[in-house]
Design an enzyme around this catalytic site. Structure first.
Site, mmCIF file in Angstrom:
data_model
loop_
_atom_site.group_PDB
_atom_site.id
_atom_site.type_symbol
_atom_site.label_atom_id
_atom_site.label_comp_id
_atom_site.label_asym_id
_atom_site.label_seq_id
_atom_site.Cartn_x
_atom_site.Cartn_y
_atom_site.Cartn_z
ATOM 1 N N LYS A 224 0.271 7.070 6.418
ATOM 2 C CA LYS A 224 -0.694 7.833 5.630
ATOM 3 C C LYS A 224 -0.762 9.289 6.076
ATOM 4 C CE LYS A 224 -3.579 4.016 4.104
ATOM 5 N NZ LYS A 224 -4.949 3.493 3.960
ATOM 6 N N LYS B 43 6.505 -0.831 -3.240
ATOM 7 C CA LYS B 43 5.375 -1.489 -3.889
ATOM 8 C C LYS B 43 4.879 -0.692 -5.090
ATOM 9 C CE LYS B 43 1.975 -3.169 -1.557
ATOM 10 N NZ LYS B 43 0.854 -3.335 -0.588
ATOM 11 N N LYS C 118 -0.592 3.351 -7.256
ATOM 12 C CA LYS C 118 -1.223 4.367 -8.088
ATOM 13 C C LYS C 118 -0.754 5.771 -7.713
ATOM 14 C CE LYS C 118 -5.288 1.434 -8.173
ATOM 15 N NZ LYS C 118 -6.650 1.245 -7.660
#
Length: 379
Positions: free
Chosen positions: A151, A243, A246
């Site tokens: 992240k 994966k 969004k």
């Protein structure tokens, strides 16, 4: 408040969807019956707006089945809005995303009468326990967590001890695994449904629970177990090497619960597959695109991969396969999309659901935090 008839109508619609396919199939029973009675199951999703097919098959559908088929256990499902603060966004966007997340869960069939639905930030005991547990968590344990590195856009072999890394990493992002531990332990949860990307964090939770118990010579926190469910890891339609997300810049690879039938057909029609002709085969390495579509069918129909593949013999080409997948998704999401739109038009109803859930969640959390404060000497 909206008219009572509006609340009643929305509540009835949610209960209808929660019960529409609540009975587990033969394939599911063997997995879900391993949940002992009087268990307490906990999980959360981040408020990143409307949910997509990967969220639905990877978590929410299993939550619905679990809470509908285990009446002797307790289920706590939250919106992780405190965790969402590790990514800065405009305040109004966060407000909108929080509503969209709770509307997505309700429209997906979760019944607030069968589980606790709430906003994490409405239960301050999460943050209080987070501090107590952070004080016994080592920097080394946090440094070994993989997700903060991804992240923070750091290499997996990087370390917080590097000057460049520490300057580029926000403290909240580095420390958020301790908050995840507090999220689970504040309710003395016994089971946590997790995917592969969260397995490391649940192991940290178990480690810290044992550490707390041994430090204060108590048997207070249960050691939460991983709950295995038939959740599906759904990949991007455009790049089946990663994966469905969004945040994917290519949004054609992501199907949302709120997509119209035409949008769903268009996205599935353009999904990456291959040029292999002949017999269908589930092979995520050699045929990732086709295997992703087969996995979607399996998740939507609750059928084993082998049975799905056998049934595909009647489909002569990739177009027929894609058409089949598109119609399954449309059928699954049609009523959910309509209910989602209705829920967002009645935010007072969403507020009432969350108030009820937050009150119940805080009742549990408050009792537990008082015991924790006694154990560590703060009473």
């Amino acid at each position: 408040m909206p008219p009572r008839s509006a609340c009643s109508r929305l509540g009835a619609a949610v209960r209808y969807l929660s019960g529409k396919r609540s009975s587990p199939t033969v394939k599911e029973i063997g997995i879900y019956e391993t949940l002992p009675s009087n268990s307490r199951v906990f999980s959360m999703i981040q408020p990143t707006g409307r949910i997509h097919l990967g969220n639905y098959l990877g978590a929410v559908k299993s939550w619905r089945t679990l809470s509908s088929t285990n009446p002797e256990s307790e289920f706590i499902f939250g919106i992780a809005d405190l965790h969402a603060l590790t990514v800065q966004r405009p305040a109004q966007q966060l407000r909108d995303f929080r509503y969209q997340a709770i509307a997505s869960l309700l429209s997906s069939g979760l019944d607030a009468d069968k589980c606790i639905l709430y906003f994490q930030s409405a239960v301050p005991e999460h943050s209080e326990l987070n501090w107590y547990l952070t004080c016994i968590t080592s920097m080394g344990q946090l440094n070994r967590m993989a997700q903060w590195k991804s992240k923070a856009q750091q290499a997996q072999n990087s370390t917080i001890l590097d000057d460049a890394v520490v300057e580029a990493t926000k403290a909240g992002l580095f420390c958020y695994p301790a908050l995840q531990v507090a999220d689970i332990l504040i309710y003395k949860s016994t089971h946590v449904p997790v995917g592969d990307d969260q397995a490391q964090h649940l192991e940290l939770c178990r480690t810290i629970a044992r550490l707390f118990n041994s430090t204060y010579a108590v048997d207070f926190f249960p050691i939460p177990e991983t709950l295995l469910t038939p959740a599906k890891k759904i990949l991007s339609l455009k790049n089946p090497e990663k994966k469905m997300s969004k945040s994917d810049p290519v949004q054609a690879g992501c199907v949302y619960v709120t997509d119209t039938p035409d949008e769903i057909r268009r996205k599935i029609r353009k999904a990456t597959t291959d040029s292999v002709q002949g017999q269908w085969k589930f092979d995520p390495v050699q045929r990732p695109g086709v295997s992703n579509l087969i996995n979607i069918i399996s998740g939507l129909t609750d059928r084993a991969i082998g049975d799905v593949v056998a049934d595909l013999d009647g489909l002569k080409d990739h177009k027929a396969l894609k058409d089949h997948v598109a119609e399954l998704i449309i059928d699954e999401f049609d009523e959910k999309r309509q209910l989602y739109d209705d829920l967002l038009q009645n935010k007072d109803y969403l507020d009432s659901v969350c108030r009820k859930g937050s009150d119940h969640a805080r009742e549990i959390a408050s009792a537990n935090i008082q015991q924790v404060k006694h154990i560590i000497g703060l009473d």
